[in-house]
Design an enzyme around this catalytic site. Sequence first.
Site, PDB file in Angstrom:
ATOM      1  N   GLU A  49       0.871  -0.926  -0.376  1.00 55.47           N
ATOM      2  CA  GLU A  49       0.218  -0.078  -0.133  1.00 55.47           C
ATOM      3  C   GLU A  49       0.709   1.301   0.344  1.00 55.47           C
ATOM      4  OE1 GLU A  49      -3.292   0.131   0.155  1.00 55.47           O
ATOM      5  OE2 GLU A  49      -3.607  -2.106  -0.499  1.00 55.47           O
TER       6      GLU A  49
ATOM      7  N   HIS B 105       1.952   2.371  -3.557  1.00 55.76           N
ATOM      8  CA  HIS B 105       0.807   3.398  -3.819  1.00 55.76           C
ATOM      9  C   HIS B 105       1.062   5.167  -3.874  1.00 55.76           C
ATOM     10  CE1 HIS B 105      -1.137   0.416  -5.824  1.00 55.76           C
ATOM     11  NE2 HIS B 105      -1.739  -0.420  -4.767  1.00 55.76           N
TER      12      HIS B 105
ATOM     13  N   GLU C 115      -0.547  -2.238 -10.018  1.00 52.16           N
ATOM     14  CA  GLU C 115      -0.323  -3.192  -8.789  1.00 52.16           C
ATOM     15  C   GLU C 115       0.669  -4.500  -8.858  1.00 52.16           C
ATOM     16  OE1 GLU C 115      -2.265  -3.386  -6.017  1.00 52.16           O
ATOM     17  OE2 GLU C 115      -4.468  -2.186  -6.388  1.00 52.16           O
TER      18      GLU C 115
END
Length: 426
Positions: free
Chosen positions: A279, A282, A358
């Site tokens: 995460e 990102h 991703e």
Amino acid sequence: MARKIGFYGILAYVIYGLFFYWYLFHFADTSLQFEYEGTRADPATFLNGRELMLSEEYSKIRNLLFFLSTPFEWLFYLFVLLLGLGNAFKKWAGQSTKLKFVQSAIYLFWLSLFAFAATAPLSYISYSLSKSYNISTQSFSSWMKDELIDFWINFGMMIIIVGVLYWLINKSRKRWWLYAWLLSVPFTLFMMFLQPVVIDPLYNDFYPLKNKELEAKILELAAKANIPAEHVFEVNMAEKTNSLNAYVNGIGSNSRIVLWDTTLNRLNDDQILFIMAHEMAHYVEKHIYFGIAGYLLLSLVGLYLTARIMEYVIGRWGKVLKIPAVNDIRSLPLFLMILSMLLFISSPLSNFVSRYQESRADKYAIEMTKNTDAAIGTFQELTRAGLSQVNPPLLVKIFRYGHPTMLERISMLEEYEINHKVKENE
């Protein structure tokens, strides 16, 4: 002519549905290639026989529901137009008030209510499916509450959007799509700013991570990535689902890293740290802002195409569809139908970009944590918890998957592990 259009619309939907039923249940091959058999990406190595059977059954039915749901929405809007329901909605609105804005709101309420009722059976089937396969733990009353929250939030936002949209169409028949897009930019950013602190708490309870020892590890990881994080949030999802998830949403000072409590309950600290590193990637690679830019670019193209298609359709079939002009509120079902079609058509592109991001986040996370066992264990547990297919059919991947498949993700980690060992031995 209206009957003919309606007949061909139903026929096209039936043929489309039969095609995907045949594709998903009889044609698509989800077995692994020989070189992956026996690897840690092979579901037979970490799922038992019953879990393998259930994951195949559940995935096939869930994917079929996905492919049936969106075109059903198009069919609904088509029949609203063909049956003249828009005329009835407008008449009821006109009888209630003389204020144009309020009339639009009343028209929108009836359209939203009919759409909610029409799509409720498919929504309930989806809920029942996840419940029967023990994915959902949510009670019917809780599920219905979330559905009603969805309805009222969407209705509230649509009042503003539709009111402004038709005001712009009346002001400029040629360039309304451009002005609508320009106004959508600050509106989109504003909604993303509000999402974590206003909208999300309507559905679930959010609070700082209770496990302070784990939070300290996560914040230490964030510091290594130069992320100015102060808190990690957890959300109470166990009363609704057995699935696992973590995500980053919001922008600016309202951005949040969020862990589902199901994830905290089923994964160990090393696995959670891998998820957090993913995460954080990102944030580091600014995927959120690239996503916003991509969305705004697609919406500009989408609004332009919608405007052109609406002009063509109303010019040719306006009488049949009972739409006198583009600037009449009765054109709204056509607008929504075309926009939904364009979103569906563009989804392979947006999913492709998302899968790339991703994949980048997975690589960043494993480079940061260096723990392939934890990473692979995480993806295996995600597969088990969600009864996901490791190697989904091609069309499912193209239209549904914003993440790489589990086969791709675990295989990448195994390849990283081999390369890392080779480098250590050199």
